[in-house]
Design an enzyme around this catalytic site. Structure first.
Site, PDB file in Angstrom:
ATOM      1  N   ASP A  16       0.815  -1.216   0.000  1.00  0.00           N
ATOM      2  CA  ASP A  16       0.000   0.000   0.000  1.00  0.00           C
ATOM      3  C   ASP A  16       0.847   1.264   0.000  1.00  0.00           C
ATOM      4  O   ASP A  16       2.067   1.223   0.150  1.00  0.00           O
ATOM      5  CB  ASP A  16      -0.958   0.017   1.200  1.00  0.00           C
ATOM      6  CG  ASP A  16      -0.297  -0.498   2.481  1.00  0.00           C
ATOM      7  OD1 ASP A  16       0.919  -0.326   2.640  1.00  0.00           O
ATOM      8  OD2 ASP A  16      -1.005  -1.081   3.329  1.00  0.00           O
TER       9      ASP A  16
ATOM     10  N   ASP B  92      -3.294  -5.687  11.594  1.00  0.00           N
ATOM     11  CA  ASP B  92      -4.008  -5.451  12.852  1.00  0.00           C
ATOM     12  C   ASP B  92      -5.420  -6.008  12.711  1.00  0.00           C
ATOM     13  O   ASP B  92      -6.397  -5.342  13.010  1.00  0.00           O
ATOM     14  CB  ASP B  92      -4.107  -3.950  13.149  1.00  0.00           C
ATOM     15  CG  ASP B  92      -2.759  -3.350  13.502  1.00  0.00           C
ATOM     16  OD1 ASP B  92      -2.081  -3.901  14.367  1.00  0.00           O
ATOM     17  OD2 ASP B  92      -2.391  -2.329  12.892  1.00  0.00           O
TER      18      ASP B  92
ATOM     19  N   HIS C  53      -6.710  -6.591   9.843  1.00  0.00           N
ATOM     20  CA  HIS C  53      -6.984  -6.408   8.423  1.00  0.00           C
ATOM     21  C   HIS C  53      -5.658  -6.514   7.685  1.00  0.00           C
ATOM     22  O   HIS C  53      -4.594  -6.381   8.267  1.00  0.00           O
ATOM     23  CB  HIS C  53      -7.656  -5.056   8.151  1.00  0.00           C
ATOM     24  CG  HIS C  53      -6.929  -3.880   8.716  1.00  0.00           C
ATOM     25  ND1 HIS C  53      -5.827  -3.315   8.096  1.00  0.00           N
ATOM     26  CD2 HIS C  53      -7.129  -3.155   9.842  1.00  0.00           C
ATOM     27  CE1 HIS C  53      -5.395  -2.291   8.813  1.00  0.00           C
ATOM     28  NE2 HIS C  53      -6.157  -2.177   9.886  1.00  0.00           N
TER      29      HIS C  53
END
Length: 274
Positions: free
Chosen positions: A72, A139, A141
């Site tokens: 990301d 966490d 996700h």
């Protein structure tokens, strides 16, 4: 699915780094055969990266024929900003190893067409032949696939949850106005397509996330739980992260580790010359 439980963060980081090293070495990458590696950011993988750098410096590991794909990147944050994931990866890993910068793929959160950037990222993964090992450190996700994300999602633009924005404020002088509110992220489906997935979960503050990941059912509110369905998933954790697990769950997976000592030390086969 495997759960590897180590005594502490340092040992968990070392185990993960050895596993990555072993995967690359056994793959025997070359000019016409690149190993593709998915990588995370955050505090959890730092220990693993330090170990990989150590292995590289002592001559045990090369990234010359490795292609990496990061999970990301924030939208609108300059690439050279200290909190961008470009800065994180180069400062904490890439500049310390022999990877070709052209083979280190990180989403561009400043692209003129963000959807086109996401589509191009997926295409680069396909051109590389898919990802051999995707490493994550969630966490609850995976990447920015926060609660409610589709479990078959692809790389896309995501609006960040308020909880995430508040948690990230500490990295931006506590000023919420400086915290990015959107990010580009690989999808759950993108990671699921990898031939193998390794999830790093350490610390008591991640214990509930590990519980949701392996002891309860698959749920889009806890996207990391999707990897229960992946044919080759390894969760690597420390003792603190197991605090919410049932005692019999911990005993079961610790028992599996002791059945075959080769599973405890992922470099066993390298040492034996196999």
């Amino acid at each position: 699915m495997r759960l590897v439980i180590l005594d502490n963060y340092d040992l968990a980081s070392e185990w993960a780094a050895k596993y990555i090293c072993n995967c690359i070495v056994k793959f025997k990458p070359g000019q016409d055969r690149y190993f593709s590696l998915g990588l995370p950011t955050g505090s959890t993988p730092l220990g693993c990266y330090k170990k990989l750098i150590e292995y590289h410096k002592r001559g045990d590991l090369s990234f010359k024929y490795v292609k990496t794909f990061n999970m990301d990147e924030y939208v609108g944050l300059p690439r050279n900003h200290p909190e961008s994931y470009h800065s994180y990866m180069w400062n904490n890993f890439f500049k310390h190893v022999d990877i070709d910068p052209n083979n280190a793929h990180i989403l561009d959160g400043n692209a003129e067409d963000l959807q086109a950037e996401c589509d191009a990222f997926e295409e680069k993964i396909k051109e590389a032949g898919g990802i051999d090992l995707f490493v994550g450190g969630p966490d609850g996700h995976i990447a920015f696939n926060e609660p409610g994300s589709s479990l078959v999602s692809r790389t896309r633009l995501k609006t960040l949850a308020m909880d995430t924005i508040l948690a990230n404020a500490k990295y931006f002088d506590g000023d919420l106005s400086k915290v990015p509110t959107m990010a580009l992220t690989v999808g759950v489906g993108t990671v699921m397509d990898a031939r193998e997935v390794m999830i790093l979960i350490t610390g008591a503050h991640k214990a509930f996330a590990l519980y949701k990941a392996i002891e309860e059912g698959i749920n889009h509110m806890w996207t990391v739980s999707a990897f229960q369905q992946h044919p080759r998933t390894i969760f690597v954790c420390d003792e603190d992260a197991t605090l919410e697990l049932k005692v019999k769950t911990v005993k079961y997976f610790k028992g599996l580790m002791h059945v075959n000592n080769k599973l405890v030390d992922p470099l066993y086969s390298m040492k034996e010359g196999n």
